[in-house]
Design a protein around this motif. Structure first.
Motif, PDB file in Angstrom:
ATOM      1  N   THR A 146       0.825  -1.198   0.000  1.00 37.82           N
ATOM      2  CA  THR A 146       0.000   0.000   0.000  1.00 37.82           C
ATOM      3  C   THR A 146       0.862   1.252   0.000  1.00 37.82           C
ATOM      4  O   THR A 146       0.595   2.219  -0.695  1.00 37.82           O
ATOM      5  CB  THR A 146      -0.934   0.014   1.230  1.00 37.82           C
ATOM      6  OG1 THR A 146      -1.764  -1.137   1.203  1.00 37.82           O
ATOM      7  CG2 THR A 146      -1.815   1.258   1.236  1.00 37.82           C
ATOM      8  N   ARG A 147       1.952   1.224   0.776  1.00 36.67           N
ATOM      9  CA  ARG A 147       2.768   2.428   0.971  1.00 36.67           C
ATOM     10  C   ARG A 147       4.179   2.030   1.394  1.00 36.67           C
ATOM     11  O   ARG A 147       4.442   0.882   1.736  1.00 36.67           O
ATOM     12  CB  ARG A 147       2.160   3.294   2.081  1.00 36.67           C
ATOM     13  CG  ARG A 147       2.048   2.523   3.400  1.00 36.67           C
ATOM     14  CD  ARG A 147       1.339   3.265   4.505  1.00 36.67           C
ATOM     15  NE  ARG A 147       1.197   2.381   5.669  1.00 36.67           N
ATOM     16  CZ  ARG A 147       0.177   1.585   5.876  1.00 36.67           C
ATOM     17  NH1 ARG A 147      -0.813   1.541   4.994  1.00 36.67           N
ATOM     18  NH2 ARG A 147       0.118   0.816   6.941  1.00 36.67           N
ATOM     19  N   GLU A 163      -0.094   3.716  -2.988  1.00 39.74           N
ATOM     20  CA  GLU A 163      -0.437   5.099  -2.651  1.00 39.74           C
ATOM     21  C   GLU A 163       0.372   6.098  -3.479  1.00 39.74           C
ATOM     22  O   GLU A 163      -0.093   7.191  -3.772  1.00 39.74           O
ATOM     23  CB  GLU A 163      -0.210   5.357  -1.160  1.00 39.74           C
ATOM     24  CG  GLU A 163      -1.285   4.748  -0.279  1.00 39.74           C
ATOM     25  CD  GLU A 163      -1.139   5.167   1.174  1.00 39.74           C
ATOM     26  OE1 GLU A 163      -0.143   5.846   1.504  1.00 39.74           O
ATOM     27  OE2 GLU A 163      -2.019   4.815   1.979  1.00 39.74           O
TER      28      GLU A 163
END
Length: 320
Positions: A36-37, A58
């Motif tokens: 995700t990040r 992200e």
């Protein structure tokens, strides 16, 4: 046999997913990853595989492809939260068994809060499940392999203990929620050192990963967690921070269940277990008053960690 893996996780530090990625890569497997990040601890900076094999959604967009994702032999989902956040976002059909082998590694209390639903989903798709020992109580009746996060520490982290008896705790990002029981741990330790002038407390906050390791290397005792009572029955155990402390020669104590569930795969982790603040206080006093016992147990724990959380062992365990 060498394989091609796709790893899904919230970020490279979550469940030490970046370490697992490196462990598989170092042992000859092809690996791609979708996170995700990037993580604040900067595990992402230590990822060894080519940059085009890693996507941070992200930053790059949720429709960004990974170069090596087209035909992995297996998908590895690290953390139940990644199952919901990433795996589900791939529009996977949970109504039938997967044609591609899926492995799920459970390291997070998000799983504990949702374990009944998640266990059903894992079964429907035929996922092979690995779990940290503190989560095995939620897998009763389901085939599950024991898992410990892979950790290897650079030789430049020298292990030299402080002159003063040092008790260490590292809440990390969980300090805001008291998930590790940092309030109770700190109260107990501060109560102890108030009447024991040769003892000191090292509470690690707002530190880089290297600074965390250096502080643990100087400590004699490391208290992993003392989870407060909760609605989902989580008892506690040992996590990544405690495993690092074992490798760095600290005696690791934690509240929870550390009992062995699969002697053939992992001998029981030799963690010192307590169940209350009173027991923690007594354990701290015992280990300060008995340095030879402390030294012996630290060596036993360190030897276990070197054997069972090194990259080669964990890579072989997950890839089989």
């Amino acid at each position: 046999m060498k394989k091609v893996f796709l790893i899904l996780a919230e970020d490279p530090s979550f469940g030490a997913a970046g370490n697992l990625l490196n462990a598989l890569y170092d042992n000859g497997h092809e690996v791609s990853a979708m996170f995700t990040r990037k993580d604040e601890k900067e595990f992402w900076k230590r990822i060894e595989i080519p940059e085009d094999q890693v996507v941070y959604l992200e930053n790059q967009g949720y429709d960004t492809p990974v170069a090596g994702v087209s035909a992995p032999d297996e998908i590895i989902v690290v953390g139940a939260s990644a199952w919901d956040m990433l795996f589900v976002s791939l529009n996977y059909d949970f109504s039938k068994k997967s044609a591609m082998p899926i492995k799920v590694i459970l390291t997070d209390t998000y799983y504990v809060r949702n374990y009944q639903r998640l266990n059903e989903e894992f079964e429907k798709v035929g996922a092979k499940v690995y779990a940290m020992q503190d989560l095995m109580r939620y897998r009763v009746g389901f085939p599950t392999e024991i898992y410990y996060q892979p950790i290897e520490i650079d030789d430049n982290i020298g292990v030299v203990k402080n002159q003063k008896f040092t008790i260490c705790h590292s809440p990390g990002v969980k300090s805001k929620t008291n998930q590790k029981g940092t309030i109770q741990i700190s109260e107990t330790i501060n109560k102890y050192i108030a009447t024991n002038k040769n003892a000191t407390y090292s509470l690690i906050t707002d530190a880089t990963y290297q600074e965390c390791l250096s502080e643990k290397a100087k400590s004699h005792l490391f208290v992993d967690q003392l989870p407060p009572d909760n609605d989902y029955g989580y008892m506690g155990g040992v996590g990544k921070s405690g495993l690092e402390a074992m490798l760095l020669g600290s005696v690791v104590l934690t509240k929870g269940e550390i009992g062995n569930y699969n002697e053939e795969t992992y001998p029981e982790a030799p963690i010192q277990v307590f169940q209350s603040e009173q027991e923690l206080y007594k354990a701290i006093d015992f280990f300060e008053q008995n340095p030879e016992v402390r030294k012996f147990i630290a060596e036993v724990q360190q030897a276990w960690a070197r054997n069972f959380i090194n990259y080669e062992f964990v890579a072989n365990h997950v890839a089989k």
